[in-house]
Design a protein around this motif. Structure first.
Motif, short mmCIF file in Angstrom:
data_model
loop_
_atom_site.label_atom_id
_atom_site.label_comp_id
_atom_site.label_asym_id
_atom_site.label_seq_id
_atom_site.Cartn_x
_atom_site.Cartn_y
_atom_site.Cartn_z
N ILE A 19 0.87 -1.17 0.00
CA ILE A 19 0.00 0.00 0.00
C ILE A 19 0.91 1.21 0.00
CG2 ILE A 19 -1.77 1.28 1.26
CD1 ILE A 19 -2.74 -1.39 2.38
N ASP A 20 0.80 2.02 -1.05
CA ASP A 20 1.74 3.12 -1.28
C ASP A 20 3.15 2.54 -1.28
OD1 ASP A 20 -0.23 5.07 -1.57
OD2 ASP A 20 -0.30 5.45 0.59
N ILE A 21 4.02 2.99 -0.39
CA ILE A 21 5.39 2.46 -0.36
C ILE A 21 5.63 1.52 0.82
CG2 ILE A 21 6.36 4.43 -1.59
CD1 ILE A 21 7.34 5.49 1.12
N GLN A 22 4.56 1.11 1.47
CA GLN A 22 4.68 0.21 2.62
C GLN A 22 4.28 -1.22 2.24
OE1 GLN A 22 2.29 1.72 5.78
NE2 GLN A 22 3.67 3.39 6.24
N ARG A 23 5.03 -2.17 2.79
CA ARG A 23 4.68 -3.58 2.62
C ARG A 23 3.99 -4.03 3.91
NH1 ARG A 23 9.35 -7.72 1.56
NH2 ARG A 23 9.94 -6.80 3.53
N ILE A 24 2.77 -4.51 3.80
CA ILE A 24 1.95 -4.90 4.93
C ILE A 24 1.81 -6.43 4.95
CG2 ILE A 24 -0.31 -4.63 6.04
CD1 ILE A 24 1.24 -1.98 5.68
N GLN A 25 2.06 -7.04 6.12
CA GLN A 25 1.84 -8.47 6.27
C GLN A 25 0.34 -8.72 6.32
OE1 GLN A 25 5.21 -9.18 5.52
NE2 GLN A 25 4.43 -11.03 6.41
N VAL A 26 -0.12 -9.76 5.64
CA VAL A 26 -1.54 -10.07 5.56
C VAL A 26 -1.80 -11.42 6.23
CG1 VAL A 26 -3.45 -10.58 3.98
CG2 VAL A 26 -1.79 -8.81 3.40
N GLU A 27 -2.80 -11.44 7.09
CA GLU A 27 -3.23 -12.68 7.73
C GLU A 27 -4.75 -12.74 7.65
OE1 GLU A 27 -1.88 -12.98 11.73
OE2 GLU A 27 0.22 -12.76 11.18
N ASP A 28 -5.26 -13.94 7.49
CA ASP A 28 -6.69 -14.14 7.49
C ASP A 28 -7.20 -14.03 8.92
OD1 ASP A 28 -9.25 -14.75 6.64
OD2 ASP A 28 -8.91 -16.91 6.72
N GLN A 29 -8.24 -13.27 9.12
CA GLN A 29 -8.82 -13.11 10.45
C GLN A 29 -10.01 -14.04 10.59
OE1 GLN A 29 -9.81 -9.12 11.52
NE2 GLN A 29 -10.78 -9.72 13.41
N SER A 30 -9.98 -14.85 11.61
CA SER A 30 -11.06 -15.81 11.84
C SER A 30 -12.32 -15.09 12.34
CB SER A 30 -10.64 -16.83 12.90
OG SER A 30 -11.74 -17.64 13.26
N PRO A 31 -13.48 -15.53 11.87
CA PRO A 31 -14.73 -14.98 12.39
C PRO A 31 -15.14 -15.60 13.72
CG PRO A 31 -15.20 -16.56 10.66
CD PRO A 31 -13.70 -16.44 10.75
N LEU A 32 -14.32 -16.49 14.24
CA LEU A 32 -14.64 -17.20 15.48
C LEU A 32 -14.61 -16.27 16.68
CD1 LEU A 32 -15.07 -19.86 17.05
CD2 LEU A 32 -12.58 -20.09 17.13
N LEU A 33 -15.63 -16.35 17.52
CA LEU A 33 -15.67 -15.61 18.78
C LEU A 33 -15.29 -16.55 19.91
CD1 LEU A 33 -19.05 -13.68 18.53
CD2 LEU A 33 -16.77 -12.71 18.44
N GLN A 34 -14.34 -16.11 20.76
CA GLN A 34 -13.97 -16.89 21.93
C GLN A 34 -14.01 -15.99 23.15
OE1 GLN A 34 -10.18 -18.90 21.83
NE2 GLN A 34 -10.69 -20.14 23.60
N CYS A 35 -14.72 -16.41 24.16
CA CYS A 35 -14.89 -15.63 25.38
C CYS A 35 -13.59 -15.59 26.17
CB CYS A 35 -16.00 -16.25 26.23
SG CYS A 35 -16.30 -15.39 27.78
#
Length: 89
Positions: A19-35
């Motif tokens: 994004i622009d001149i930055q390299r961003i690490q990408v991870e999939d975010q789980s939709p799981l809810l944990q109390c």
């Protein structure tokens, strides 16, 4: 960040995004809810019926992991169930 299923697939396979001149690490975010109180799945602390916080070590099993571990088989089952209701493509 929300993206189309096609872009999601490409960036999660690549593991990074520029994004622009930055390299961003990408991870999939789980939709799981944990109390964080009882360590159960499907609800958050706000809706928990327990009155005292549980220690993650008390929920650990013989595989030597705690309830928030990605290697927990129970967490994996709940995560798969949560992901099954999300349309990725």
């Amino acid at each position: 960040m929300s993206v189309s299923p096609q872009i999601w697939k490409r960036v999660t396979e690549n593991g990074q995004l520029h994004i622009d001149i930055q390299r961003i690490q990408v991870e999939d975010q789980s939709p799981l809810l944990q109390c964080t109180r009882c360590l159960g799945y499907g609800h958050g602390k706000r809706f928990c019926k327990e009155e005292v916080d549980s220690c993650s070590h008390s929920k650990a099993d013989i595989n030597d992991h705690n309830a928030f571990s990605q290697s927990c088989p129970v967490r994996k089952q709940w995560d798969d169930l949560a992901r099954s209701s999300v349309a990725y493509c």
